[in-house]
Write a protein that holds these residues in place. Structure first.
Motif, PDB file in Angstrom:
ATOM      1  N   ALA A   1       2.584  15.449  -9.049  1.00  0.00           N
ATOM      2  CA  ALA A   1       1.930  14.101  -8.670  1.00  0.00           C
ATOM      3  C   ALA A   1       2.883  12.928  -8.142  1.00  0.00           C
ATOM      4  CB  ALA A   1       0.843  14.035  -9.640  1.00  0.00           C
ATOM      5  N   VAL A   2       2.036  12.071  -7.330  1.00  0.00           N
ATOM      6  CA  VAL A   2       3.087  10.889  -7.001  1.00  0.00           C
ATOM      7  C   VAL A   2       2.589   9.860  -8.099  1.00  0.00           C
ATOM      8  CG1 VAL A   2       3.078   9.173  -5.084  1.00  0.00           C
ATOM      9  CG2 VAL A   2       2.371  11.665  -4.605  1.00  0.00           C
ATOM     10  N   LEU A   3       3.802   9.312  -8.639  1.00  0.00           N
ATOM     11  CA  LEU A   3       3.769   8.547  -9.718  1.00  0.00           C
ATOM     12  C   LEU A   3       3.968   7.000  -9.129  1.00  0.00           C
ATOM     13  CD1 LEU A   3       3.540   7.753 -12.997  1.00  0.00           C
ATOM     14  CD2 LEU A   3       6.130   8.100 -12.856  1.00  0.00           C
ATOM     15  N   CYS A   4       2.660   6.239  -9.332  1.00  0.00           N
ATOM     16  CA  CYS A   4       3.033   4.775  -8.809  1.00  0.00           C
ATOM     17  C   CYS A   4       2.466   3.676  -9.778  1.00  0.00           C
ATOM     18  CB  CYS A   4       2.178   4.518  -7.472  1.00  0.00           C
ATOM     19  SG  CYS A   4       2.717   5.634  -6.196  1.00  0.00           S
ATOM     20  N   ALA A   5       2.799   2.446  -9.290  1.00  0.00           N
ATOM     21  CA  ALA A   5       2.209   1.321 -10.339  1.00  0.00           C
ATOM     22  C   ALA A   5       1.999   0.230  -9.405  1.00  0.00           C
ATOM     23  CB  ALA A   5       3.394   0.943 -11.250  1.00  0.00           C
ATOM     24  N   ALA A   6       0.894  -0.554  -9.976  1.00  0.00           N
ATOM     25  CA  ALA A   6       0.247  -1.735  -9.301  1.00  0.00           C
ATOM     26  C   ALA A   6      -0.065  -2.728 -10.179  1.00  0.00           C
ATOM     27  CB  ALA A   6      -1.102  -1.179  -8.403  1.00  0.00           C
ATOM     28  N   SER A   7       0.202  -3.787  -9.760  1.00  0.00           N
ATOM     29  CA  SER A   7       0.095  -5.032 -10.579  1.00  0.00           C
ATOM     30  C   SER A   7      -1.596  -5.376 -10.744  1.00  0.00           C
ATOM     31  CB  SER A   7       0.673  -6.208 -10.308  1.00  0.00           C
ATOM     32  OG  SER A   7       0.376  -6.859  -9.255  1.00  0.00           O
ATOM     33  N   THR A   8      -2.058  -5.737 -11.921  1.00  0.00           N
ATOM     34  CA  THR A   8      -3.355  -5.927 -11.871  1.00  0.00           C
ATOM     35  C   THR A   8      -3.561  -7.607 -12.742  1.00  0.00           C
ATOM     36  OG1 THR A   8      -3.468  -5.193 -14.435  1.00  0.00           O
ATOM     37  CG2 THR A   8      -4.276  -3.774 -12.294  1.00  0.00           C
ATOM     38  N   ALA A   9      -2.577  -8.245 -13.172  1.00  0.00           N
ATOM     39  CA  ALA A   9      -2.396  -9.467 -13.383  1.00  0.00           C
ATOM     40  C   ALA A   9      -1.026 -10.001 -13.190  1.00  0.00           C
ATOM     41  CB  ALA A   9      -2.693  -9.630 -14.878  1.00  0.00           C
TER      42      ALA A   9
ATOM     43  N   ILE B   1      -0.561   2.225 -14.018  1.00  0.00           N
ATOM     44  CA  ILE B   1       0.139   3.417 -13.851  1.00  0.00           C
ATOM     45  C   ILE B   1      -0.763   4.431 -13.506  1.00  0.00           C
ATOM     46  CG2 ILE B   1       2.238   4.600 -14.466  1.00  0.00           C
ATOM     47  CD1 ILE B   1       2.763   1.890 -14.861  1.00  0.00           C
ATOM     48  N   SER B   2      -0.200   5.089 -12.127  1.00  0.00           N
ATOM     49  CA  SER B   2      -1.337   5.969 -11.746  1.00  0.00           C
ATOM     50  C   SER B   2      -0.568   7.185 -11.315  1.00  0.00           C
ATOM     51  CB  SER B   2      -2.048   5.560 -10.562  1.00  0.00           C
ATOM     52  OG  SER B   2      -2.992   4.667 -10.778  1.00  0.00           O
TER      53      SER B   2
ATOM     54  N   ALA C   1       1.174  -1.285   0.122  1.00  0.00           N
ATOM     55  CA  ALA C   1      -0.187  -0.055  -0.007  1.00  0.00           C
ATOM     56  C   ALA C   1       0.750   1.291  -0.056  1.00  0.00           C
ATOM     57  CB  ALA C   1      -0.924  -0.050   1.099  1.00  0.00           C
ATOM     58  N   VAL C   2       0.302   2.363  -0.647  1.00  0.00           N
ATOM     59  CA  VAL C   2       1.161   3.784  -0.405  1.00  0.00           C
ATOM     60  C   VAL C   2       0.448   4.542   0.353  1.00  0.00           C
ATOM     61  CG1 VAL C   2      -0.038   4.504  -2.685  1.00  0.00           C
ATOM     62  CG2 VAL C   2       1.777   5.605  -1.917  1.00  0.00           C
ATOM     63  N   HIS C   3       1.266   5.376   1.149  1.00  0.00           N
ATOM     64  CA  HIS C   3       0.550   6.077   2.158  1.00  0.00           C
ATOM     65  C   HIS C   3       0.920   7.612   2.165  1.00  0.00           C
ATOM     66  CE1 HIS C   3      -0.534   2.444   4.665  1.00  0.00           C
ATOM     67  NE2 HIS C   3       0.500   2.045   4.096  1.00  0.00           N
ATOM     68  N   GLY C   4       0.172   8.696   2.157  1.00  0.00           N
ATOM     69  CA  GLY C   4       0.646  10.126   2.232  1.00  0.00           C
ATOM     70  C   GLY C   4       0.696  10.475   3.737  1.00  0.00           C
ATOM     71  N   LEU C   5       1.652  10.953   4.308  1.00  0.00           N
ATOM     72  CA  LEU C   5       1.869  11.445   5.631  1.00  0.00           C
ATOM     73  C   LEU C   5       1.963  12.955   5.560  1.00  0.00           C
ATOM     74  CD1 LEU C   5       4.402   8.696   6.841  1.00  0.00           C
ATOM     75  CD2 LEU C   5       1.912   8.590   6.958  1.00  0.00           C
TER      76      LEU C   5
ATOM     77  N   GLY D   1       3.354  -3.315  -5.732  1.00  0.00           N
ATOM     78  CA  GLY D   1       3.435  -1.619  -5.901  1.00  0.00           C
ATOM     79  C   GLY D   1       4.883  -1.301  -5.811  1.00  0.00           C
ATOM     80  N   MET D   2       4.970  -0.064  -6.587  1.00  0.00           N
ATOM     81  CA  MET D   2       6.044   0.698  -6.554  1.00  0.00           C
ATOM     82  C   MET D   2       6.064   2.073  -6.815  1.00  0.00           C
ATOM     83  SD  MET D   2       8.283  -0.774 -10.079  1.00  0.00           S
ATOM     84  CE  MET D   2       7.934  -2.298  -9.626  1.00  0.00           C
ATOM     85  N   CYS D   3       6.579   3.026  -6.586  1.00  0.00           N
ATOM     86  CA  CYS D   3       6.391   4.650  -6.716  1.00  0.00           C
ATOM     87  C   CYS D   3       7.888   5.123  -7.249  1.00  0.00           C
ATOM     88  CB  CYS D   3       5.810   5.447  -5.598  1.00  0.00           C
ATOM     89  SG  CYS D   3       4.246   4.728  -4.988  1.00  0.00           S
ATOM     90  N   ALA D   4       7.835   5.962  -8.250  1.00  0.00           N
ATOM     91  CA  ALA D   4       8.839   6.666  -8.426  1.00  0.00           C
ATOM     92  C   ALA D   4       9.238   7.668  -7.286  1.00  0.00           C
ATOM     93  CB  ALA D   4       8.661   7.614  -9.859  1.00  0.00           C
ATOM     94  N   GLY D   5      10.697   7.733  -7.198  1.00  0.00           N
ATOM     95  CA  GLY D   5      11.066   8.481  -6.185  1.00  0.00           C
ATOM     96  C   GLY D   5      10.773   9.873  -6.131  1.00  0.00           C
ATOM     97  N   ARG D   6      10.629  10.376  -7.305  1.00  0.00           N
ATOM     98  CA  ARG D   6      10.251  11.870  -7.264  1.00  0.00           C
ATOM     99  C   ARG D   6       9.060  12.063  -7.897  1.00  0.00           C
ATOM    100  NH1 ARG D   6      15.446  13.817 -10.743  1.00  0.00           N
ATOM    101  NH2 ARG D   6      16.262  12.303  -9.165  1.00  0.00           N
ATOM    102  N   PRO D   7       8.098  13.178  -7.620  1.00  0.00           N
ATOM    103  CA  PRO D   7       6.763  13.442  -8.257  1.00  0.00           C
ATOM    104  C   PRO D   7       6.933  13.761  -9.806  1.00  0.00           C
ATOM    105  CG  PRO D   7       7.321  14.800  -6.216  1.00  0.00           C
ATOM    106  CD  PRO D   7       8.627  14.332  -6.644  1.00  0.00           C
TER     107      PRO D   7
END
Length: 463
Positions: free
Chosen positions: A131-139, A152-153, A101-105, A121-127
């Motif tokens: 915006a926050v760039l992340c990826a989640a597997s769907t298959a 990719i979100s 999971a990804v969390h905003g603090l 999931g993974m997220c790019a180390g910089r915006p």
């Protein structure tokens, strides 16, 4: 028999007299010369936390087995949280780095603002454009469990709301945001097979580069693998500790194992993929290790010259806030640091009298940290500050224990580890030291100190 008894008696008498005299001496010493009391070691202050968050509080659904995942983006770089304005973004998961999971603090208070589930999931180390760039597997692939289809979100850092998204088919392993461009790195199965894909800021695909037919492609992979993420990558070759550098007039370098791919992200062009490890950009040319020598390249990847045998680049540690241009440091086979003429590759002489060390039977090469125009060379016993270009030596001191990273901190140097130390930049004198007990690592975010690791993220007080 009488003679024996006399000798035994004499022996006992001597022992008695020694004991009596010794007691008198001790008694006299106690009266006239009291034993000095031991001076306690000075108390080292602890670096306190402004706030601290544990992963179990973020993930009650995991039943006490939550961890923070570092790094975020699938690379071997030190990307442990995303700074997006007033929001710090971290990833959590179970002990196998699954159920992510990804969390905003809230950066000021540590208060959780939002959470989105990101399977694998993974997220790019910089915006990307704020915006926050992340990826989640769907298959996932049924044979390996690796993600083969992804969402990719782009997330709003204040609310976690998805601002934009796209679907991507591939064996995604690394996600990079760079300006208004995105680079996706795949290690397809069966390996070795690396593919790069470029997206624009709208997440529209602009190009794709298959590296499989490049001469040095296999050098990106290794069977001797070290992973920060506990992904179920099958046995056999895999991308070997990939790192990203921005070099050579805007090129992005994917450095992995013994090879480096240089890519123009805007044009979607592979400029070259040479045999190249321990990549250094000195501001005028590129340096890479090739076997037992270092090679200098022009920014068009033309080979310029090579160093002498057994003269190679030291690993290029640097304060990432200062960018990717650093002075190269070279060491000989025994660990002695030497100066090299950048225009010819010729060895000019000794830079510092460093030596290789060892631990658990492994050779430990001297460490080179480039920070604020100063190069710190450290072997098992000494830390030496030098100017790697002129050869001037500034100072040397005993190497601190558990020295992890070196950062610029105002006009001082900050050394992190289990202790945080502030050094006078010009003399190396230790000004203050603190114990650091929050998280496994200590990072600098702007002018803020962060303790972070699998069990905690904490905003620390200023040293």
């Amino acid at each position: 028999m009488g003679t024996v008894l006399k000798m035994v008696g004499l022996y006992l008498l001597i022992l008695f007299l020694i004991a009596v005299v010794g007691g008198l001496i001790d008694a006299g010493s106690t009266r006239s010369d009291p034993t000095p009391t031991r001076t306690p070691a000075p108390r080292v202050p602890t670096l306190d936390a402004v706030w601290s968050v544990q992963p179990d509080s973020l993930r009650p659904d995991l039943g006490g087995g939550a961890e923070l995942i570092t790094p975020l983006d699938g690379s071997f770089d030190d990307n442990r949280l995303v700074v997006a304005g007033a929001t710090w973004v971290v990833l959590s998961g179970d002990s196998a780095d699954r159920r992510v999971a990804v969390h905003g603090l809230d950066a000021a208070t540590g208060r959780p603002l939002w959470r989105n589930d990101l399977p694998d999931g993974m997220c790019a180390g910089r915006p990307l454009d704020g915006a926050v760039l992340c990826a989640a597997s769907t298959a996932t692939d049924p044979a390996t469990g690796l993600g083969t289809r992804w969402r990719i979100s782009l997330f709003d850092p204040a609310t976690g709301r998805e601002l934009r998204g796209t679907d991507f088919d591939g064996w995604l392993t690394l996600l990079r945001a760079d300006g208004d461009r995105v680079m996706l790195v795949e290690q397809r199965q069966p390996a070795p097979h690396a593919v790069l894909t470029g997206l624009d800021a709208t997440l529209k695909q602009r190009w794709r580069i298959d590296l499989r037919d490049q001469q040095e492609h296999v050098g990106l992979f290794s069977n001797d693998r070290i992973f920060y993420r506990k992904l179920p990558i099958p046995d056999g070759p895999a991308l070997d500790r990939p790192r990203i550098r921005k070099v050579a007039n805007g090129l992005t370098a994917l450095w992995s194992g013994q090879s480096t791919a240089f890519v123009d992200l805007r044009r979607g062009v592979l400029v070259g993929l040479p045999r190249c490890s321990r990549l250094v950009d000195d501001g005028q040319r590129l340096w890479c290790n090739q076997g037992n020598r270092a090679t200098a390249f022009s920014y068009r990847l033309e080979r310029l010259h090579r160093t002498a045998d057994d003269t190679r680049l030291a690993f290029p540690y640097r304060d990432p806030r200062a960018g990717d241009v650093t002075d190269p440091v070279f060491t000989e086979a025994g660990g002695r640091a030497v100066r090299v003429d950048p225009a010819s590759g010729r060895t000019l002489g000794e830079l510092a009298e460093t030596r290789n060390g060892s631990a658990f039977g492994l050779k430990l090469s001297p460490r080179a940290d480039f920070v604020d125009g100063v190069t710190l060379l450290s072997d098992s016993s000494l830390t030496i500050a030098v100017d790697a270009r002129t050869g001037a030596s500034h100072w040397q001191r005993q190497k601190p224990d558990a020295m992890d990273e070196v950062w610029k901190w105002g006009d001082r140097l900050l050394l992190t580890g289990s202790y945080v130390r502030l050094l006078d930049r010009s003399t190396g004198r230790e000004l203050v030291a603190y114990r650091q007990r929050h998280g496994l690592y200590t990072a600098v975010v702007g002018d803020t100190l962060v303790g972070i690791g699998p069990d905690e993220v904490a905003r620390l007080t200023r040293p």
